[in-house]
Design a protein around this motif. Structure first.
Motif, PDB file in Angstrom:
ATOM      1  N   GLN A 153      27.692  53.881  75.686  1.00  0.00           N
ATOM      2  CA  GLN A 153      27.987  55.120  76.381  1.00  0.00           C
ATOM      3  C   GLN A 153      27.065  56.239  75.942  1.00  0.00           C
ATOM      4  OE1 GLN A 153      31.856  56.847  74.873  1.00  0.00           O
ATOM      5  NE2 GLN A 153      32.275  54.690  74.571  1.00  0.00           N
ATOM      6  N   PHE A 154      27.073  57.282  76.746  1.00  0.00           N
ATOM      7  CA  PHE A 154      26.203  58.429  76.513  1.00  0.00           C
ATOM      8  C   PHE A 154      26.986  59.682  76.850  1.00  0.00           C
ATOM      9  CE2 PHE A 154      23.366  61.544  78.677  1.00  0.00           C
ATOM     10  CZ  PHE A 154      22.533  61.860  77.622  1.00  0.00           C
ATOM     11  N   GLY A 155      26.902  60.692  75.967  1.00  0.00           N
ATOM     12  CA  GLY A 155      27.614  61.941  76.224  1.00  0.00           C
ATOM     13  C   GLY A 155      26.660  63.111  76.327  1.00  0.00           C
ATOM     14  N   PHE A 156      27.021  64.060  77.172  1.00  0.00           N
ATOM     15  CA  PHE A 156      26.218  65.283  77.307  1.00  0.00           C
ATOM     16  C   PHE A 156      27.172  66.450  77.511  1.00  0.00           C
ATOM     17  CE2 PHE A 156      23.804  68.485  79.652  1.00  0.00           C
ATOM     18  CZ  PHE A 156      22.656  68.567  78.879  1.00  0.00           C
ATOM     19  N   THR A 157      26.953  67.512  76.751  1.00  0.00           N
ATOM     20  CA  THR A 157      27.810  68.695  76.858  1.00  0.00           C
ATOM     21  C   THR A 157      27.151  69.720  77.771  1.00  0.00           C
ATOM     22  OG1 THR A 157      28.616  68.283  74.628  1.00  0.00           O
ATOM     23  CG2 THR A 157      29.027  70.470  75.546  1.00  0.00           C
ATOM     24  N   PHE A 158      27.891  70.117  78.782  1.00  0.00           N
ATOM     25  CA  PHE A 158      27.356  71.052  79.784  1.00  0.00           C
ATOM     26  C   PHE A 158      27.707  72.481  79.397  1.00  0.00           C
ATOM     27  CE2 PHE A 158      27.457  67.018  81.917  1.00  0.00           C
ATOM     28  CZ  PHE A 158      26.314  67.029  82.697  1.00  0.00           C
ATOM     29  N   HIS A 159      26.689  73.283  79.080  1.00  0.00           N
ATOM     30  CA  HIS A 159      26.889  74.674  78.658  1.00  0.00           C
ATOM     31  C   HIS A 159      26.615  75.663  79.774  1.00  0.00           C
ATOM     32  CE1 HIS A 159      27.493  73.469  74.523  1.00  0.00           C
ATOM     33  NE2 HIS A 159      26.376  72.751  74.562  1.00  0.00           N
ATOM     34  N   HIS A 160      26.041  75.173  80.866  1.00  0.00           N
ATOM     35  CA  HIS A 160      25.655  76.094  81.946  1.00  0.00           C
ATOM     36  C   HIS A 160      26.243  75.631  83.265  1.00  0.00           C
ATOM     37  CE1 HIS A 160      22.833  78.036  79.226  1.00  0.00           C
ATOM     38  NE2 HIS A 160      22.459  76.823  78.851  1.00  0.00           N
ATOM     39  N   ALA A 161      26.828  76.597  83.981  1.00  0.00           N
ATOM     40  CA  ALA A 161      27.409  76.288  85.295  1.00  0.00           C
ATOM     41  C   ALA A 161      26.297  75.915  86.278  1.00  0.00           C
ATOM     42  CB  ALA A 161      28.185  77.501  85.813  1.00  0.00           C
ATOM     43  N   GLY A 162      26.640  75.028  87.173  1.00  0.00           N
ATOM     44  CA  GLY A 162      25.654  74.624  88.177  1.00  0.00           C
ATOM     45  C   GLY A 162      25.946  73.230  88.686  1.00  0.00           C
ATOM     46  N   THR A 163      25.093  72.763  89.572  1.00  0.00           N
ATOM     47  CA  THR A 163      25.225  71.419  90.132  1.00  0.00           C
ATOM     48  C   THR A 163      24.085  70.557  89.602  1.00  0.00           C
ATOM     49  OG1 THR A 163      26.274  72.286  92.111  1.00  0.00           O
ATOM     50  CG2 THR A 163      25.319  70.075  92.269  1.00  0.00           C
ATOM     51  N   TYR A 164      24.463  69.435  89.046  1.00  0.00           N
ATOM     52  CA  TYR A 164      23.490  68.527  88.432  1.00  0.00           C
ATOM     53  C   TYR A 164      23.512  67.199  89.189  1.00  0.00           C
ATOM     54  CZ  TYR A 164      24.067  71.671  84.358  1.00  0.00           C
ATOM     55  OH  TYR A 164      24.136  72.759  83.517  1.00  0.00           O
ATOM     56  N   HIS A 165      22.418  66.881  89.852  1.00  0.00           N
ATOM     57  CA  HIS A 165      22.295  65.549  90.447  1.00  0.00           C
ATOM     58  C   HIS A 165      21.631  64.639  89.427  1.00  0.00           C
ATOM     59  CE1 HIS A 165      22.658  68.099  94.062  1.00  0.00           C
ATOM     60  NE2 HIS A 165      23.279  67.039  94.574  1.00  0.00           N
ATOM     61  N   TYR A 166      22.094  63.422  89.343  1.00  0.00           N
ATOM     62  CA  TYR A 166      21.473  62.501  88.392  1.00  0.00           C
ATOM     63  C   TYR A 166      21.414  61.094  88.980  1.00  0.00           C
ATOM     64  CZ  TYR A 166      26.236  60.968  87.270  1.00  0.00           C
ATOM     65  OH  TYR A 166      27.509  60.466  87.357  1.00  0.00           O
ATOM     66  N   ILE A 167      20.588  60.275  88.361  1.00  0.00           N
ATOM     67  CA  ILE A 167      20.416  58.883  88.791  1.00  0.00           C
ATOM     68  C   ILE A 167      20.388  57.975  87.565  1.00  0.00           C
ATOM     69  CG2 ILE A 167      19.067  59.421  90.884  1.00  0.00           C
ATOM     70  CD1 ILE A 167      16.535  58.702  89.175  1.00  0.00           C
ATOM     71  N   CYS A 168      20.381  56.685  87.821  1.00  0.00           N
ATOM     72  CA  CYS A 168      20.010  55.707  86.793  1.00  0.00           C
ATOM     73  C   CYS A 168      18.520  55.442  87.026  1.00  0.00           C
ATOM     74  CB  CYS A 168      20.818  54.420  86.958  1.00  0.00           C
ATOM     75  SG  CYS A 168      20.067  52.994  86.121  1.00  0.00           S
TER      76      CYS A 168
END
Lengths: 126, 307
Positions: free
Chosen positions: A98-113
């Protein structure tokens, strides 16, 4: 800030959850922390990878939430942001990792593999 | 598309039937760019001079482990032993050497591959380029000088081209060569005679096998445009962990077995993940390939690790 877990045995995962629960309980005296804990509890902060897709495909969280992606496929996947206020790019996640990421900034994040770029997900941070 | 008729009067319809059902244990022989199939063990025309032999190993996925699947290392050791016994002139590895692109997995794979006791020509798979665009892979296995990892070489009058289509995948997950590589390919081929047999090898298929799973290459068409004028073009790839052939005029495409784990038939089932098979069936779905060139003809023999 990135948090990355590799092949953590279930026992230590349980231990981590227990510690997290105790910390939450200890923080309940603080109104603000209690509110944060409540909203974190109310907001899903995990994304499961099964059958070459992210579940849920779109996840909405509060600022400060750590989102954890868990790879339940037999194949390797990665988490790589395409846009959004912060960039994230995981190492290769083997089956069960697994992988964790803490989001500190509001917004929309698109991501892929990055290994299977047809796998798309979105994190909305409010 | 021109009518395809085999040397024995095998019409296109019949040839396609072979293509559909051809698989392990079938040898493809090229005659003037047109393949015909032979049973394994059946010799090509008697009296022909022996040319040279090379081998193909693919998708060794060192580091892969899932469920009841045994170590991908053990099955690669098995495959390498079988390849060494064929005594090929050299071997190509069509990518996914490692499972997770780690230095340790590359080192283990390189150690095992030394067992073929021959030069090995590698191209990367998308599992070899995770996170670093193939930096570690090319450090260890790279042959391209001053390129993005692509290269060519000549052996016994045959021109070999190693192409890279996994460093930048498209957003739909297809392979991609990119304009720089396509320009290089055009220049590499430009001054060669059309009678030079060409073998192009890369990781992801150069024909659209099942694009929904990323089983194809977005910009294969311009590459094929540069290849098509040659009388005999053989395109070898890995990625889909099963043997499938396709013929387009003088161009034939061959996907290869993996040495690590099988994948489902194109579009069958919910996704392209490793196919779960009983332990005693596994080795019937893994394998290696032998290629024999005689003049401008090449015959392919796919054998499984259970044969």
């Amino acid at each position: 800030m990135k948090r990355f877990f590799r092949r953590r045995p279930k026992v230590s995962l349980l231990a981590a959850l227990l510690v997290a629960a105790l910390c939450t309980a200890a923080l309940l005296h603080n109104g603000q922390a209690a509110a944060a804990a409540t909203s974190a509890a109310a907001t899903k902060s995990a994304v499961t990878i099964t059958n070459y897709s992210f579940h849920p495909a779109t996840l909405t969280v509060k600022k400060g939430t750590t989102v954890t992606w868990v790879n339940k496929d037999d194949d390797v996947h990665t988490i790589k942001s395409l846009d959004g206020p912060e960039a994230f790019n995981s190492p290769a996640l083997d089956s069960g990792n697994q992988f964790g990421f803490t989001f500190h900034h509001a917004g929309t994040y698109h991501y892929i593999c990055s290994v299977h770029p047809y796998m798309h997900g979105v994190i909305v941070v409010r | 598309m021109s009518k395809v008729v085999g040397p024995n009067g095998v019409g296109r319809r019949q040839a396609m039937k072979h293509l559909l059902w051809g698989g392990a244990g079938v040898v493809w022989t090229f005659a003037g760019g047109v393949p015909r199939s032979l049973r394994v063990g059946e010799e090509a025309e008697a009296g022909e001079m022996r040319g040279f032999t090379f081998g193909q190993i693919s998708d060794s996925h060192i580091g892969f482990k899932a469920g009841a699947h045994p170590s991908a290392q053990d099955t690669l050791v098995d495959a390498v032993g079988r390849m060494a016994a064929l005594k090929p002139d050299f071997v190509i590895h069509t990518g996914d050497v490692s499972h997770l692109s780690t230095a340790g997995q590359f080192a283990t794979a390189a150690d095992i591959m030394q067992g073929v006791k021959r030069d090995v020509y590698y191209v990367p798979g998308e599992h070899d380029t995770i996170g670093d665009e193939g930096k570690l892979f090319f450090q260890r296995f790279g042959r391209g000088r001053g390129t993005g990892g692509w290269y060519s070489f000549d052996a016994h009058g045959v021109h070999f081209v190693g192409l890279v289509n996994v460093v930048k995948l498209t957003q739909t997950g297809l392979g991609w060569f990119g304009p720089e590589q396509l320009k290089w390919l055009g220049e590499d081929l430009r001054h060669r005679s059309a009678s030079t047999p060409i073998v192009a090898f890369t990781h992801m298929p150069m024909w659209s096998i099942y694009p929904q799973w990323g089983w194809g290459t977005e910009d294969a068409a311009p590459a094929l445009a540069a290849l098509r004028r040659f009388g005999s073009v053989t395109i070898l790839n890995g990625h889909i962990h099963q043997v499938i052939q396709k013929v387009e005029g003088n161009v034939t495409y061959h996907t290869a077995y993996s040495t690590a784990f099988p994948q489902p038939s194109p579009g069958v089932g919910p996704g392209p993940g490793p196919l779960q098979v009983p332990a005693d069936k596994l080795k019937t779905l893994l394998g290696i390939r032998r290629l024999d060139f005689v003049a401008d003809r090449v015959s392919l023999t796919d054998t499984t690790l259970a044969d």
